[in-house]
Design an enzyme around this catalytic site. Structure first.
Site, PDB file in Angstrom:
ATOM      1  N   ASP A  42    -124.218  -8.067  60.425  1.00 55.37           N
ATOM      2  CA  ASP A  42    -125.324  -7.289  60.979  1.00 55.37           C
ATOM      3  C   ASP A  42    -124.837  -6.400  62.113  1.00 55.37           C
ATOM      4  O   ASP A  42    -125.579  -5.567  62.633  1.00 55.37           O
ATOM      5  CB  ASP A  42    -126.480  -8.184  61.424  1.00 55.37           C
ATOM      6  CG  ASP A  42    -126.085  -9.203  62.490  1.00 55.37           C
ATOM      7  OD1 ASP A  42    -124.895  -9.250  62.877  1.00 55.37           O
ATOM      8  OD2 ASP A  42    -126.964  -9.952  62.945  1.00 55.37           O
ATOM      9  N   SER A  43    -123.545  -6.541  62.464  1.00 56.07           N
ATOM     10  CA  SER A  43    -122.910  -5.606  63.390  1.00 56.07           C
ATOM     11  C   SER A  43    -122.929  -4.185  62.840  1.00 56.07           C
ATOM     12  O   SER A  43    -122.676  -3.223  63.579  1.00 56.07           O
ATOM     13  CB  SER A  43    -121.467  -6.035  63.687  1.00 56.07           C
ATOM     14  OG  SER A  43    -120.765  -6.331  62.492  1.00 56.07           O
ATOM     15  N   ASP A  81    -124.581 -11.156  56.052  1.00 61.25           N
ATOM     16  CA  ASP A  81    -125.326 -11.619  57.225  1.00 61.25           C
ATOM     17  C   ASP A  81    -126.832 -11.563  56.990  1.00 61.25           C
ATOM     18  O   ASP A  81    -127.355 -10.580  56.447  1.00 61.25           O
ATOM     19  CB  ASP A  81    -125.003 -10.729  58.428  1.00 61.25           C
ATOM     20  CG  ASP A  81    -124.371 -11.503  59.569  1.00 61.25           C
ATOM     21  OD1 ASP A  81    -124.505 -12.737  59.593  1.00 61.25           O
ATOM     22  OD2 ASP A  81    -123.754 -10.864  60.422  1.00 61.25           O
ATOM     23  N   LYS A 110    -124.646 -15.745  55.807  1.00 61.10           N
ATOM     24  CA  LYS A 110    -124.400 -16.275  57.147  1.00 61.10           C
ATOM     25  C   LYS A 110    -125.655 -16.142  57.988  1.00 61.10           C
ATOM     26  O   LYS A 110    -126.337 -15.117  57.908  1.00 61.10           O
ATOM     27  CB  LYS A 110    -123.254 -15.526  57.847  1.00 61.10           C
ATOM     28  CG  LYS A 110    -122.945 -16.056  59.263  1.00 61.10           C
ATOM     29  CD  LYS A 110    -121.728 -15.399  59.883  1.00 61.10           C
ATOM     30  CE  LYS A 110    -122.021 -14.030  60.422  1.00 61.10           C
ATOM     31  NZ  LYS A 110    -122.975 -14.048  61.585  1.00 61.10           N
ATOM     32  N   GLU A 112    -127.367 -17.241  62.063  1.00 64.10           N
ATOM     33  CA  GLU A 112    -127.040 -17.665  63.418  1.00 64.10           C
ATOM     34  C   GLU A 112    -127.879 -18.866  63.846  1.00 64.10           C
ATOM     35  O   GLU A 112    -129.081 -18.931  63.565  1.00 64.10           O
ATOM     36  CB  GLU A 112    -127.263 -16.508  64.396  1.00 64.10           C
ATOM     37  CG  GLU A 112    -126.309 -15.343  64.182  1.00 64.10           C
ATOM     38  CD  GLU A 112    -126.466 -14.264  65.242  1.00 64.10           C
ATOM     39  OE1 GLU A 112    -127.226 -14.469  66.211  1.00 64.10           O
ATOM     40  OE2 GLU A 112    -125.822 -13.205  65.104  1.00 64.10           O
ATOM     41  N   GLU A 179    -117.982 -17.920  68.093  1.00 62.21           N
ATOM     42  CA  GLU A 179    -117.767 -16.666  68.809  1.00 62.21           C
ATOM     43  C   GLU A 179    -117.779 -16.868  70.321  1.00 62.21           C
ATOM     44  O   GLU A 179    -118.716 -17.458  70.869  1.00 62.21           O
ATOM     45  CB  GLU A 179    -118.822 -15.632  68.418  1.00 62.21           C
ATOM     46  CG  GLU A 179    -118.648 -14.290  69.103  1.00 62.21           C
ATOM     47  CD  GLU A 179    -119.493 -13.168  68.531  1.00 62.21           C
ATOM     48  OE1 GLU A 179    -119.450 -12.059  69.096  1.00 62.21           O
ATOM     49  OE2 GLU A 179    -120.199 -13.397  67.528  1.00 62.21           O
TER      50      GLU A 179
END
Length: 261
Positions: A42-43, A81, A110, A112, A179
């Site tokens: 999502d970056s 993501d 993925k 979070e 991270e």
């Protein structure tokens, strides 16, 4: 590359190389490299769309990027993501988002955090979808953290991350991104857990590393956090090529007779 090969790499102590990618052309090049995994992160919100955080990107845009990458890198293990709030609604809505990403050809998703996601992670895994977790500095919680800061410095915070990794493993997740956490903590986690650990700003003890493709290629050059190693000055190379092209156009050196019909 498949999930069993990745697990075997962990068991044998072979490091896993992971890079983010968001477009077809870059994926074609990555497919010819020794990189093992691709994260369609999502970056993309920041790198490709100029946002100041990862929050604005939606599931439709993530699916578009993922589909392009999968087509360009058929030999790589591609993880997609789950963007901000796409997995914090009803089970039906959450699973619809998972379905959209997996139908692009991704091999895993993925998401979070763990707290509040326990039943969803379990349901996703039981639905046949591999899940990669993400702990430590989770960019979707940037407003809660008050900025991009190292996580897990205090003993209580370290124990919480250790417990969360174990919970992810118990729920069936196959891997976790750690991270911006202390290297000593990731060493403990990696040695004590069966889950694959992928680090970014987390030291060298993880099972693998992930970097944003644009960061390691050096564009833009102004972004230079401690955990990034730049393997190329792409920004300067691009500028030199653009300027050479502009010079040739303005001097009428391009196109020449061989480049004309």
């Amino acid at each position: 590359m498949n999930i069993n090969q990745l697990r075997q790499m962990k068991q044998q102590g072979e490091k896993i190389a992971m890079v983010t990618c968001y477009d077809h052309a870059s994926a074609v090049i990555l497919n010819q490299s020794h990189v093992d995994m691709i994260l369609v992160g999502d970056s993309a919100a920041m790198v490709m769309h100029g946002e100041t955080s990862t929050l604005p990107i939606d599931i439709a845009t993530m699916a578009m990027h993922t589909r392009a990458v999968v087509k360009g890198a058929p030999d790589k293990f591609v993880v997609a993501d789950m963007p901000f709030m796409s997995f914090r609604k009803s089970l039906e809505s959450n699973m619809t988002a998972v379905e959209q990403l997996m139908k692009t050809g991704a091999h895993a998703i993925k998401l979070e955090g763990v707290s509040g996601n326990e039943e969803l992670i379990k349901h996703i895994v039981q639905s046949g979808v591999p899940v990669m977790g993400h702990l430590g500095l989770t960019p979707q919680s940037i407003n809660q953290f008050g900025g991009f800061k190292v996580q897990g410095r205090e003993q209580a915070a370290q124990q919480k991350i250790i417990d969360q990794v174990q919970l992810l493993s118990d729920l069936g997740a196959f891997a976790v991104v750690l991270e911006c956490v202390p290297a000593a903590l990731t060493e403990v986690i990696t040695k004590s857990s069966d889950i694959i650990t992928i680090g970014i700003g987390a030291g060298n003890s993880t099972d693998g590393q992930v970097l944003v493709m644009h960061d390691l290629l050096g564009y833009p050059s102004s972004f230079s956090p401690k955990f990034v190693r730049k393997y190329l000055n792409t920004e300067q190379l691009f500028k030199d090529a653009f300027n050479a092209y502009a010079k040739d156009v303005k001097s009428q050196q391009f196109p020449n007779d061989e480049e004309s019909y």
